[in-house]
Motif scaffolding. Structure first.
Motif, mmCIF file in Angstrom:
data_model
loop_
_atom_site.group_PDB
_atom_site.id
_atom_site.type_symbol
_atom_site.label_atom_id
_atom_site.label_comp_id
_atom_site.label_asym_id
_atom_site.label_seq_id
_atom_site.Cartn_x
_atom_site.Cartn_y
_atom_site.Cartn_z
ATOM 1 N N ALA A 173 1.072 -1.246 0.167
ATOM 2 C CA ALA A 173 -0.064 0.278 0.017
ATOM 3 C C ALA A 173 0.941 1.121 -0.060
ATOM 4 C CB ALA A 173 -0.884 0.024 1.129
ATOM 5 N N ASP A 174 2.176 1.101 0.247
ATOM 6 C CA ASP A 174 3.125 2.364 0.448
ATOM 7 C C ASP A 174 3.293 2.496 -1.201
ATOM 8 O OD1 ASP A 174 5.208 3.945 0.618
ATOM 9 O OD2 ASP A 174 6.046 2.848 2.293
ATOM 10 N N PRO A 175 3.088 3.827 -1.244
ATOM 11 C CA PRO A 175 3.179 4.583 -2.923
ATOM 12 C C PRO A 175 4.739 4.682 -3.394
ATOM 13 C CG PRO A 175 2.666 6.120 -1.620
ATOM 14 C CD PRO A 175 2.479 5.202 -0.567
ATOM 15 N N ASN A 176 5.684 4.475 -2.365
ATOM 16 C CA ASN A 176 7.100 4.781 -2.445
ATOM 17 C C ASN A 176 7.721 2.902 -2.634
ATOM 18 O OD1 ASN A 176 7.241 7.436 -2.223
ATOM 19 N ND2 ASN A 176 7.011 7.293 -0.017
ATOM 20 N N ASP A 178 7.528 -0.349 -4.756
ATOM 21 C CA ASP A 178 6.670 -0.868 -5.960
ATOM 22 C C ASP A 178 7.426 -2.486 -6.047
ATOM 23 O OD1 ASP A 178 9.487 -0.638 -6.536
ATOM 24 O OD2 ASP A 178 9.040 0.760 -8.106
ATOM 25 N N ASN A 257 -4.030 -0.867 -12.370
ATOM 26 C CA ASN A 257 -3.636 -0.804 -10.986
ATOM 27 C C ASN A 257 -3.488 -2.493 -10.795
ATOM 28 O OD1 ASN A 257 -3.171 -0.410 -8.180
ATOM 29 N ND2 ASN A 257 -5.354 -0.301 -7.577
ATOM 30 N N SER A 286 10.980 8.669 -9.168
ATOM 31 C CA SER A 286 9.710 8.346 -8.566
ATOM 32 C C SER A 286 9.575 7.069 -8.635
ATOM 33 C CB SER A 286 8.674 9.108 -9.676
ATOM 34 O OG SER A 286 7.354 8.321 -9.289
ATOM 35 N N ILE A 288 6.899 5.236 -9.197
ATOM 36 C CA ILE A 288 6.302 4.940 -10.419
ATOM 37 C C ILE A 288 6.541 5.517 -11.327
ATOM 38 C CG2 ILE A 288 3.743 4.300 -11.208
ATOM 39 C CD1 ILE A 288 3.082 4.213 -8.079
ATOM 40 N N GLU A 291 2.659 7.595 -14.541
ATOM 41 C CA GLU A 291 1.534 7.902 -13.757
ATOM 42 C C GLU A 291 0.377 7.188 -14.293
ATOM 43 O OE1 GLU A 291 0.218 11.847 -15.821
ATOM 44 O OE2 GLU A 291 0.950 11.918 -13.814
ATOM 45 N N LYS A 294 0.450 1.636 -12.689
ATOM 46 C CA LYS A 294 0.534 1.197 -11.281
ATOM 47 C C LYS A 294 0.673 -0.272 -11.103
ATOM 48 C CE LYS A 294 -2.259 5.322 -9.508
ATOM 49 N NZ LYS A 294 -3.402 5.779 -9.129
ATOM 50 N N LYS A 296 2.801 -3.279 -9.275
ATOM 51 C CA LYS A 296 3.496 -3.727 -7.945
ATOM 52 C C LYS A 296 3.998 -5.000 -8.285
ATOM 53 C CE LYS A 296 2.551 0.166 -4.933
ATOM 54 N NZ LYS A 296 2.565 0.595 -3.736
#
Length: 572
Positions: A173-176, A178, A257, A286, A288, A291, A294, A296
């Motif tokens: 769940a952490d955007p940083n 991947d 996603n 970044s 990701i 943009e 998404k 992971k």
């Protein structure tokens, strides 16, 4: 005069023409009925043809188009009306003949209805011309779970597993972050944890789609690509690797996603070479890069250092062994020992059995299922003594697992043992149709004389092996999967005890091997694809199973010295 002429024309229009039309129904009675019967027969033929297409699509697991379902509904409705009409028409012909006392009114009504229904049948028949009748709806989550029992779920009492699962979900769940790695000993439960994580992530709507890929020891780029393509509903028909990479890359970029689970990774997997759009550059600004993308990745592997250095995975979570309490609870659930007070003697032995398993879920579940139908303390004590005996050789590198797997294998009947070895030698996740063909060709199944009998027998045997955790559900309904630890064990049994020739990827490309009394099949693993020459000396070979695509350099050369007998089931 003009007024009288106009009036006469109107009279003709309103009286003569309708009367003529009504008389036409009487005159064309036989013709109208015959046209309806002919048109309806053609509709029935079309319905049967479309039904064949529908049956074939459903066997392939595809969903039927709504317009096709609606068409079948209309066909069934008109069929009821036509059947009713046939009854009325037969009743009219029975009551009187045309020569004796024709019921003109009844014949008029039937003829008129026949003409109208003929138009309706023709319209429905025209709408039954479909370009396609079905579509493939990819599943939201496909994995390689253990059978649907307590061993494949994480209950609230398994605190260590709950903690690890929450750590992984938090990292995803952490955007940083991947890429997340799960590492630990073989049989510690990495795959089971990853499956639970994937399911929870989908339930919590962290991802729109979850793609599960079993990588296994031998990298098979086309196999990995095919697994991904099947799940995202893509037909990957290109043959060249470069074209497949390009097509898969473009398709995955449409997923906004996505969670990609790569289970059981042994060596560096270049995501670009597979076609996975992912930026693993640690210096990127970044997390990701695109943009609109998404994606992971969740990896499972035995080696944390490998995940960090080779896969550039910066967030790795270790999966340790179970605590004594967790191990005992897992054992009790799988052996179905729920009432401690009435099973003191069994529980006392069970505690000792669990201690010997070193907290490894794979070993605990395997031995629990082997004991599930045994309820005499003497039987459990016998098994405990068997597990305490040292093995003559190391098979998987994990002594806690070796003893359990050896016991589980030794206590299978001959038929089940043969299917286990055949499965392992064909593939990590063999096709069931291959198992059917080879088991028939090798006469491994008892009292089987047809393909249908073989399929039924194999389905029964596979279900028994799944119940013992020796085989697992696979990423596809037409395959079965073997845990990598048990896969290694089975190959060891096949090569050392059954004299089966097993060539692993790490072995030399050219081999000169001596063998005797070789009566079991051998599977051409990925290493065999690179085998340029193979020499066998003094061999009495009963069967060769050669199952693999021909390498670009051509088929390998097999040289047999003093060959006494050979039978080839399949060759490239």
């Amino acid at each position: 005069m003009e007024l009288l002429g106009g009036l006469a024309g109107k009279v003709v229009e309103l009286t003569v023409e309708p009367i003529g039309r009504q008389l036409g129904y009487l005159i064309s009675y036989q013709s109208n009925v015959k046209k309806l019967k002919d048109e309806f027969k053609e509709l029935q033929n079309d319905k049967e043809a479309v039904q064949h297409l529908v049956d074939q699509a459903q066997r392939q697991g595809e969903d039927i188009e709504v317009k096709v379902q609606d068409w079948f509904t209309k066909v069934n409705e008109i069929t009821e009306l036509v059947d009713k009409f046939y009854g009325e028409e037969a009743h009219a012909n029975t009551n009187c003949s045309f020569k004796s006392c024709p019921n003109l009114w009844l014949r008029h009504q039937i003829s008129r209805k026949a003409k109208k229904m003929t138009l309706e049948v023709a319209e429905i028949k025209e709408k039954g011309k479909f370009d396609k009748v079905s579509y493939y709806k990819p599943p939201e989550l496909v994995g390689v779970p253990l059978p649907s029992t307590s061993s494949s779920t994480i209950n609230e009492e398994m605190e260590s597993r709950i903690s690890i699962m929450n750590q992984v979900l938090g990292a995803l769940a952490d955007p940083n972050i991947d890429m997340v790695g799960l590492c630990g000993l073989p049989g510690v439960g990495k795959t089971t944890l990853a499956k639970q994580v994937a399911t929870k992530a989908k339930e919590q709507k962290l991802f729109d789609k979850v793609v599960w890929v079993t990588v296994a020891q031998s990298l098979d780029f086309k196999g990995i690509q095919s697994q991904i393509a099947d799940i995202v509903g893509m037909k990957l028909e290109a043959e060249s690797l470069r074209a497949r990479v390009s097509h898969l890359n473009q398709r995955l970029k449409k997923e906004k996603n996505l969670l990609l689970v790569l289970d059981d990774v042994w060596e560096r997997l270049d995501l670009d070479e597979v076609g996975i759009p992912f930026d693993d550059n640690p210096k990127k600004t970044s997390a990701i890069p695109d943009e609109n993308l998404k994606c992971k990745i969740l990896l499972t592997s035995r080696n944390e250092e490998f995940l960090y250095n080779q896969m550039k995975c910066r967030r790795n979570i270790s999966v340790g062994v179970l605590s004594e309490k967790e191990a005992l609870e897992l054992f009790k659930e799988n052996v179905e020992l729920f009432d401690d007070s009435n099973n003191i003697d069994l529980l006392t032995v069970g505690v000792e059995v669990v201690k010997l398993r070193g907290g490894l879920p794979l070993a605990i579940v395997a031995i629990a299922r082997a004991l599930k139908n045994k309820r005499q303390p003497s039987e459990w004590r016998y098994v405990l003594n068997q597990l305490r005996k040292p093995l003559r050789r190391n098979m998987t590198g994990i002594k806690e697992v070796d003893a359990v797997l050896k016991y589980s294998y030794d206590h299978l009947d001959t038929e089940l043992q043969s299917i286990v070895l055949l499965s392992a030698m064909l593939s990590h996740d063999p096709l069931t149709i291959d198992l059917i063909m080879y088991s028939m060709g090798l006469s491994l199944l008892e009292d089987v004389h047809s393909m249908k009998d073989a399929q039924d027998a194999l389905d029964f045997l596979i279900s028994k092996l799944k119940a013992s955790s020796l085989l697992l559900d696979s990423f596809s309904h037409d395959r079965v999967t073997m845990h990598d630890v048990f896969h290694e064990f089975s190959l060891s049994i096949a090569s050392k005890e059954q004299h089966a020739l097993v060539v692993r990827p790490e072995e030399h490309e050219t081999s000169a091997l001596a063998c005797t009394n070789f009566l079991k099949p051998f599977g051409r693993t990925k290493g065999m694809l690179h085998l340029e020459e193979l020499e066998l000396y003094s061999c009495g070979i009963g069967v060769i199973v050669a199952k693999a695509e021909v390498p670009e350099s051509g088929a390998p050369t097999f040289i047999f010295h003093k060959l006494t007998q050979v039978k080839t089931l399949e060759s490239p």
